[in-house]
Design an enzyme around this catalytic site. Structure first.
Site, PDB file in Angstrom:
ATOM      1  N   GLU A  47       0.868  -1.189   0.000  1.00 41.39           N
ATOM      2  CA  GLU A  47       0.000   0.000   0.000  1.00 41.39           C
ATOM      3  C   GLU A  47       0.892   1.223   0.000  1.00 41.39           C
ATOM      4  OE1 GLU A  47      -2.724   0.503   3.339  1.00 41.39           O
ATOM      5  OE2 GLU A  47      -3.831   1.964   2.157  1.00 41.39           O
ATOM      6  N   CYS A 243      -6.616   0.873   2.860  1.00 44.25           N
ATOM      7  CA  CYS A 243      -7.594   1.974   2.827  1.00 44.25           C
ATOM      8  C   CYS A 243      -7.445   2.833   1.579  1.00 44.25           C
ATOM      9  CB  CYS A 243      -7.440   2.855   4.052  1.00 44.25           C
ATOM     10  SG  CYS A 243      -7.887   2.035   5.572  1.00 44.25           S
ATOM     11  N   ASN A 377     -12.085  -3.231   0.627  1.00 40.69           N
ATOM     12  CA  ASN A 377     -11.000  -3.457   1.586  1.00 40.69           C
ATOM     13  C   ASN A 377     -11.587  -3.787   2.951  1.00 40.69           C
ATOM     14  OD1 ASN A 377      -8.390  -3.427   2.816  1.00 40.69           O
ATOM     15  ND2 ASN A 377      -8.757  -1.327   3.457  1.00 40.69           N
ATOM     16  N   GLU A 378     -11.567  -2.836   3.883  1.00 39.54           N
ATOM     17  CA  GLU A 378     -12.137  -3.110   5.211  1.00 39.54           C
ATOM     18  C   GLU A 378     -13.540  -2.535   5.253  1.00 39.54           C
ATOM     19  OE1 GLU A 378      -9.434  -1.318   7.983  1.00 39.54           O
ATOM     20  OE2 GLU A 378      -8.280  -3.162   8.186  1.00 39.54           O
TER      21      GLU A 378
HETATM   22  O1  AHR Z   1      -2.089  -1.260   6.799  1.00 36.66           O
HETATM   23  C1  AHR Z   1      -2.565  -0.015   7.155  1.00 36.66           C
HETATM   24  C2  AHR Z   1      -4.074   0.051   7.111  1.00 36.66           C
HETATM   25  O2  AHR Z   1      -4.622  -0.795   8.066  1.00 36.66           O
HETATM   26  C3  AHR Z   1      -4.711  -0.402   5.846  1.00 36.66           C
HETATM   27  O3  AHR Z   1      -4.731   0.589   4.901  1.00 36.66           O
HETATM   28  C4  AHR Z   1      -6.098  -0.735   6.252  1.00 36.66           C
HETATM   29  O4  AHR Z   1      -6.678  -1.711   5.453  1.00 36.66           O
HETATM   30  C5  AHR Z   1      -5.950  -1.144   7.698  1.00 36.66           C
HETATM   31  O5  AHR Z   1      -6.823  -0.463   8.504  1.00 36.66           O
END
Ligand code: AHR
Length: 658
Positions: A47, A243, A377-378
């Site tokens: 990321e 994220c 994602n989340e």
């Molecule tokens: O890894 C950092 C963040 O942690 C990621 O972007 C997210 O998916 C999680 O909350």
């Protein structure tokens, strides 16, 4: 917290304890070969957080090279003399450029300095490709001087190297010149100024790359960082997050279509981590998208891993958006679904297809052979399955062989987790992404996490995890030891756990938002953490099939009565790798008892690898990058039962040959 002096005292006492204690017998059944360990099992989560892309893996050294930073097109630049910013340049999605004009006095100068990402790191003896799109709007030619400068130098000259570049004609063209600095400097400045006749000159997309990038690509990656990925033996490569996939709002979500095609025309995006933490602002954190989806796929191929792109499901980051209006209504999801379908075409389609042609034009006519795609994602609450469902239907209809990854939200257990897993099963997701950034006690208690999972549901993708200390989150050996302990649960349950990726991956020492991370770097150096070594060891000793390993008939999961031991075993041809993590402060005598062998068959000890450190609460540093690293040690013997002592607070891999 275990204090070092306690540990040393315990070790002194334990020296005799181990001799008298009954060895723990680990029974390993060689008759019952278990599930294959998937090639994708241990992988990488990438990321663009902590300046992981621009300023990190992506080897571009110029910040704001296209003058597109939205608050200030000259952010990262220092203009002197007579410089104008204009916006009718040759690249429609990056329209800004600069015009250098004669300052009107023989003893004045017009030009620009670029500060790079926390400076521009260069090494003596290496070469750097400076390139620029330029024209002389009134025709004729002009001359530029290009320098790498040490602005802090007390020497007669500030420049480390200097070249001149002639620009000719009123058409936009790309020019380049190779710079060879005579000094190593982590924080140099790139300087460009008009010389000679000082004719008005336009400059766009000003770039500086080391010529020695990973695999020599022009739009390449930093070699040491890409090598650190390759050395992990990663089976899967998840990108672009995290994220960042979702964006703080939908307008700034990760839009893969903006990241392909010529780099000069990839529009800039605000980085989701620019303002996430008020205690760590980075107002100059943008995504150039120079490291885009083509580069991700290409890197994935080059490091030998399966690509796993994660796309927006039309929900902006739910941590940052309570208002339902922040998200795309389900009935308006079609463009997002089309993005997913087009991505599969981009990766796998024939060169005659619309997106397959884009890939081919970028230099990769062969398909990338994409097998997995993640949607969301989340995410959490009913809004997620509602959004996921139409994606699943459309992808299944067009590409029935592509495996779809859904999510169980940001928590490792609890209300959302318990709600989302059955929903993922109902929707037929192939894998479910689980995230757990958790403290010591959680990791110590999760050695049996997957032992009783539903075997008929989707497979597990442990897509983001790391052991965090309470209070202060930072890299240290003890956390990595508990990650190793936890990973025995992944290995033992290889039938259901198909992928696992530690997160986050990268962090620039001057630009981080989140700790701990797997690999740290500054402008010239990089460091592999203890957690990196844990991941690397699991990748290297992945084996092909899980084996049953028990102590008194129970899996070895750090449960009560198991003396803080965690263990798992895999078969790799004629070799058996047994991973034992001793989380206790005592050395432990163990007996490896192999069952299921023919009468005359036996095993030979063929050495072991240990990862341990008395720097329990420290990690490697840029100055001392190798103080925590695995060491090979002797381990021999032959028979159906072999004995060993496992060091305290140590991750050991025992190798046996049949
Ligand atoms: O890894 C950092 C963040 O942690 C990621 O972007 C997210 O998916 C999680 O909350």
């Amino acid at each position: 917290m275990i204090k070092k002096y306690c540990l040393l005292a315990a070790l002194a006492l334990a020296g005799s304890a181990v001799l008298s204690a009954q060895p723990s017998r680990l029974d390993i059944n060689l008759k019952k070969v278990g599930a294959p360990v998937q090639e994708t099992m241990y992988g990488i989560f990438f990321e663009d957080i902590n300046f992981a892309a621009d300023g990190g893996l992506y080897a571009e050294l110029v910040k704001n090279r296209s003058f597109e930073f939205p608050q200030d097109p000259l952010q990262g630049w220092k203009a002197f003399g007579h410089v104008e910013v204009r916006e009718d340049g040759p690249f429609d999605r990056c329209p800004h450029y600069v015009r250098l004009i004669d300052p009107g006095h023989a003893h004045k100068w017009t030009g620009l300095d670029n500060e790079g990402f926390f400076g521009i790191g260069v090494k003596a003896g290496e070469t750097y490709r400076f390139s620029v799109w330029a024209r002389v709007p009134d025709g004729g030619s002009s001359d530029l001087r290009i320098e790498l400068v040490n602005t802090a130098s007390m020497g007669e000259n500030q420049f480390l190297c200097q070249k001149e570049l002639r620009i000719s004609g009123s058409e936009w063209k790309q020019y380049e010149v190779i710079l060879s600095p005579d000094t190593t400097l982590p924080k140099s400045v790139l300087r460009i100024f008009l010389v000679g006749d000082r004719k008005t000159t336009d400059l766009e997309h000003i770039s500086l790359f080391p010529t020695d990038t990973w695999m020599g690509h022009r739009n390449g990656m930093r070699k040491d960082l890409a090598q650190a990925l390759y050395d992990l033996h990663p089976g899967v490569f998840r990108f672009p997050g995290g994220c960042i996939v979702e964006g703080a709002d939908l307008a700034t979500r990760y839009n893969w279509k903006n990241t392909v095609g010529p780099v000069e025309n990839r529009p800039i995006n605000e980085n989701r981590w620019e303002y996430t933490f008020p205690h760590r602002f980075y107002p100059d954190y943008f995504q150039s998208y120079g490291l885009g989806f083509f580069e991700f796929f290409q890197l994935s191929e080059e490091i030998g891993s399966e690509p796993l792109p994660i796309l927006s499901c039309g929900l902006a980051c739910q941590f940052q958006n309570d208002d339902p209006a922040a998200h795309v209504p389900v009935e308006e999801l079609q463009p997002y679904i089309q993005d997913a379908l087009d991505l599969i075409e981009f990766a796998n389609g024939p060169v005659t297809s619309t997106w397959g042609k884009v890939r081919a034009d970028m230099g990769h006519p062969a398909p990338f052979n994409l097998k997995f795609i993640g949607i969301g994602n989340e995410q959490w609450d009913a809004i997620y399955p509602e959004h996921l469902e139409p994606f699943v239907k459309a992808i299944r209809a067009a590409y029935p062989d592509i495996k779809i990854v859904g999510t169980s939200g940001p928590d490792s257990e609890g209300k959302q987790f318990d709600y989302l897993w059955p929903e993922m099963k109902r929707l037929g997701a192939d894998l479910v992404d689980e995230h757990f950034y958790r403290p010591y006690d959680w990791f110590l208690a999760q050695g049996a996490r997957y032992d009783n999972y539903d075997r008929k549901g989707p497979k597990v993708f442990a897509g983001e995890y790391a052991c965090h200390a309470k209070g202060r989150k930072y890299n240290h050996f003890y956390a990595s030891l508990l990650e190793a302990a936890f990973m025995t649960s992944l290995e033992r349950n290889a039938d259901i756990v198909h992928m696992a990726t530690y997160a986050p991956l990268f962090a620039h020492v001057e630009g981080w938002q989140w700790r701990p991370d797997l690999i740290w770097y500054d402008n010239l150096r990089s460091m592999r953490t203890a957690s990196w070594h844990v991941q690397q060891l699991y990748g290297q000793y992945k084996g092909r099939n899980a084996l049953t390993l028990t102590m008194d008939g129970a899996n070895v999961t750090g449960a009560e009565g198991q003396n803080g031991l965690f263990a798992s075993a895999v078969l790799d041809g004629n070799k058996v790798y047994v991973k034992v993590i001793n989380t206790s402060e005592q050395p432990q005598a163990v007996e490896f008892n192999f069952t299921g062998l023919k009468k005359k068959e036996s095993l030979k000890g063929a050495g072991c690898v240990k990862l341990a450190s008395d720097l329990l609460y420290e990690d490697n540093t840029l100055d001392e990058p190798d103080r925590i690293a695995p060491v090979k040690a002797p381990f021999s013997g032959e028979g159906k039962t072999l004995s060993a002592t496992v060091d305290p607070l140590c991750f050991t891999i025992f190798v046996f040959e049949r």
